[in-house]
Design a protein around this motif. Sequence first.
Motif, PDB file in Angstrom:
ATOM      1  N   UNK A  39       0.859  -1.183   0.000  1.00  0.00           N
ATOM      2  CA  UNK A  39       0.000   0.000   0.000  1.00  0.00           C
ATOM      3  C   UNK A  39       0.897   1.236   0.000  1.00  0.00           C
ATOM      4  N   UNK A  40       0.833   1.992  -1.057  1.00  0.00           N
ATOM      5  CA  UNK A  40       1.658   3.185  -1.204  1.00  0.00           C
ATOM      6  C   UNK A  40       0.768   4.382  -1.534  1.00  0.00           C
ATOM      7  N   UNK A  41       1.192   5.604  -1.163  1.00  0.00           N
ATOM      8  CA  UNK A  41       2.379   5.909  -0.373  1.00  0.00           C
ATOM      9  C   UNK A  41       2.239   5.393   1.063  1.00  0.00           C
ATOM     10  N   UNK A  42       3.323   4.901   1.616  1.00  0.00           N
ATOM     11  CA  UNK A  42       3.273   4.225   2.915  1.00  0.00           C
ATOM     12  C   UNK A  42       3.391   5.263   4.037  1.00  0.00           C
ATOM     13  N   UNK A  43       2.416   6.209   4.073  1.00  0.00           N
ATOM     14  CA  UNK A  43       2.422   7.248   5.100  1.00  0.00           C
ATOM     15  C   UNK A  43       1.703   6.755   6.351  1.00  0.00           C
ATOM     16  N   UNK A  44       1.532   7.676   7.312  1.00  0.00           N
ATOM     17  CA  UNK A  44       0.960   7.267   8.611  1.00  0.00           C
ATOM     18  C   UNK A  44      -0.470   6.781   8.482  1.00  0.00           C
ATOM     19  N   UNK A  45      -1.221   7.325   7.509  1.00  0.00           N
ATOM     20  CA  UNK A  45      -2.601   6.847   7.331  1.00  0.00           C
ATOM     21  C   UNK A  45      -2.612   5.437   6.749  1.00  0.00           C
ATOM     22  N   UNK A  46      -1.840   5.236   5.684  1.00  0.00           N
ATOM     23  CA  UNK A  46      -1.884   3.948   4.990  1.00  0.00           C
ATOM     24  C   UNK A  46      -1.253   2.821   5.799  1.00  0.00           C
ATOM     25  N   UNK A  47      -0.353   3.154   6.728  1.00  0.00           N
ATOM     26  CA  UNK A  47       0.228   2.104   7.576  1.00  0.00           C
ATOM     27  C   UNK A  47      -0.861   1.383   8.380  1.00  0.00           C
ATOM     28  N   UNK A  48      -1.932   2.126   8.707  1.00  0.00           N
ATOM     29  CA  UNK A  48      -3.007   1.538   9.507  1.00  0.00           C
ATOM     30  C   UNK A  48      -3.737   0.419   8.754  1.00  0.00           C
ATOM     31  N   UNK A  49      -3.652   0.444   7.403  1.00  0.00           N
ATOM     32  CA  UNK A  49      -4.416  -0.519   6.604  1.00  0.00           C
ATOM     33  C   UNK A  49      -3.625  -1.755   6.213  1.00  0.00           C
ATOM     34  N   UNK A  50      -2.293  -1.771   6.419  1.00  0.00           N
ATOM     35  CA  UNK A  50      -1.484  -2.917   6.027  1.00  0.00           C
ATOM     36  C   UNK A  50      -1.975  -4.168   6.747  1.00  0.00           C
ATOM     37  N   UNK A  51      -2.272  -5.218   5.992  1.00  0.00           N
ATOM     38  CA  UNK A  51      -2.750  -6.478   6.559  1.00  0.00           C
ATOM     39  C   UNK A  51      -4.249  -6.565   6.715  1.00  0.00           C
ATOM     40  N   UNK A  52      -4.967  -5.474   6.423  1.00  0.00           N
ATOM     41  CA  UNK A  52      -6.425  -5.501   6.616  1.00  0.00           C
ATOM     42  C   UNK A  52      -7.078  -6.468   5.626  1.00  0.00           C
ATOM     43  N   UNK A  53      -8.025  -7.255   6.105  1.00  0.00           N
ATOM     44  CA  UNK A  53      -8.773  -8.210   5.287  1.00  0.00           C
ATOM     45  C   UNK A  53     -10.042  -7.527   4.792  1.00  0.00           C
ATOM     46  N   UNK A  54      -9.994  -6.969   3.595  1.00  0.00           N
ATOM     47  CA  UNK A  54     -11.162  -6.259   3.051  1.00  0.00           C
ATOM     48  C   UNK A  54     -12.311  -7.205   2.778  1.00  0.00           C
ATOM     49  N   UNK A  55     -12.007  -8.504   2.591  1.00  0.00           N
ATOM     50  CA  UNK A  55     -13.050  -9.511   2.333  1.00  0.00           C
ATOM     51  C   UNK A  55     -13.977  -9.659   3.538  1.00  0.00           C
ATOM     52  N   UNK A  56     -13.498  -9.261   4.719  1.00  0.00           N
ATOM     53  CA  UNK A  56     -14.303  -9.409   5.939  1.00  0.00           C
ATOM     54  C   UNK A  56     -15.429  -8.395   6.022  1.00  0.00           C
ATOM     55  N   UNK A  57     -15.375  -7.365   5.173  1.00  0.00           N
ATOM     56  CA  UNK A  57     -16.403  -6.329   5.163  1.00  0.00           C
ATOM     57  C   UNK A  57     -17.354  -6.565   3.990  1.00  0.00           C
ATOM     58  N   UNK A  58     -18.674  -6.671   4.233  1.00  0.00           N
ATOM     59  CA  UNK A  58     -19.598  -7.034   3.149  1.00  0.00           C
ATOM     60  C   UNK A  58     -19.629  -6.025   2.002  1.00  0.00           C
ATOM     61  N   UNK A  59     -19.465  -4.722   2.284  1.00  0.00           N
ATOM     62  CA  UNK A  59     -19.499  -3.716   1.215  1.00  0.00           C
ATOM     63  C   UNK A  59     -18.277  -3.867   0.317  1.00  0.00           C
TER      64      UNK A  59
END
Length: 562
Positions: free
Chosen positions: A119-139
């Motif tokens: 996930x780039x740019x790898x700033x402070x916001x995007x670091x929070x999403x590394x490893x997130x399983x988007x499949x777990x969210x129905x939307x």
Amino acid sequence: VWKVSSDLESRRTHEVFRHRVAEITAAVTTRVKVNEQVLWGGVGLFQASESVNRGEWKRYVDALDLPNHWPGIQGLGWSVPVAEDAREAVVAEVRAEGFPEFEIQPTESRDEYTAILFLEPFDWRNRRALGFDMWSNPVRRAAMMRARDSGRASTSGVVTLVQETEQDVQKGFLTYVPVYRRDMPSATLQERRENLEGWVYAAFRAADLMAGILGSKDTNLNFEIYDGTAESENLLYDTNPAVGSADESRLFHLIETVELQGRTWTIHFTATNQFAGSERSKLSTWVALMGLVIDGLLFYLISTLVMSQSRAEETVAQRTAELVEQTRQLRETNEELHRSNTDLERFASVASHDLQEPLRSITSFCQLLELEHASQLDEEGREYLGYVLRSSDHMRHLIQDLLTFSRVRTTNDKLEPLLTASLVTTILEELRSLIATTKVKLEVEDLPTVLAGPTLRHVFLNLIVNAITYRDRPIGVVNISAEREGEFWKFCVADDGLGIKPEFREQVFELFERLHSREEYAGTGLGLAVSRRVVESFGGKMWMETNEPRGSRFYFTLQAVT
């Protein structure tokens, strides 16, 4: 006179509002579609490489320069499906790359997993999403499944991005494109599901995206974007949340819908009284004030006559002199308006020339580039060059149609006998190549002589080309006929093509209204508007009727030669 001028001003302001709505709708639609190209570029990177590592993905995204060239894209990432038995291995591999706290989140056990690996740019916001399983969210999962199964870009519904914090929280959405394993088939649904490697995706913060598209806000023109129906839970973006769409200060309302990558966005536009005030001139006010002044003068004259005949004569003489002066001033004003109209016509001609000259240069140099240097361009470069040429050609047609539309009532075509049979024959000769290619059969009945001008050519040419173009089968019939109705001839151009639904019978004559996308059928959306204006300038009228279940019939009337 005040009422007429006020109504004219109101209609003009509403047209300005509609034009601004069309501009914003086109800007939003174009930007979302253009952003999709960034994702396909990422797909190309994976397809061109044996494997893509984190450093290569970073270099690709850095080269895009998202903040400057693609404002609104919060991050560009890579997510992969993870089997239950491979979950620990994936976590261990990423941790070994220097991310000791990496985990597939949420951590709860479930049947299927995905994980954001890059996930780039790898700033402070995007670091929070590394490893997130988007499949777990129905939307998110619904959009990922649609992209995987269709092989096309797919946009999600409204979400709150994982990157959001407690400050400056914005609504957002994501767009996914699938990546299938190299050299593996993906023609069928089953093959696409079995050979999916992952998704290249982009995360968007709605407010940041709109700021990048539209720039500064117009506080007198607000709009709300909904994903689907216009309900509060579907609200994606609001230019001014403090002012509701039902506020009494809202003067104009218009709702537009756009289809974007599997989603329907509803855009609710509203304008305030201040918007109307900023767009309207003071003509109606001055008319009212002058009317009141004249009424006051008449009242004064009558009362003076009652009081004294002699004084009435003196007053009449005095007021007559004043009226003469007012007449002189009005005459000067009229002359000034005439000069202004002349200047506007000259400006339209000069502006058209100045717009077409650089456009002609762009087209010429692109054609030279295509002719002499095409071999030095890769497939993507040739595709971009073709896109520039097609866009330039569309812009040229748009400028020509707009200029024709603006000049219809200023050319002052002299009404004189015109042989429509000869005119149609000439047009069909010019279209001989198109007719031969499409194999459409043209039936032309006996056509009369009418009172019209040279611009009548626009009407027949546009109707014939539309009848040939808008069809979904190669062979068809176009019939051109006329019948006498009193002092007029009623012409009919009928076809057996795609047809137009009854609810769109008036919409097709409005500026820039199109019932099909430009990718399906070329055009500027001005042809029928120009045609109706030409017919009305000759004292006739124009309308259309549907030919159920197929085809359309366009009618227009012209004065007969007595």
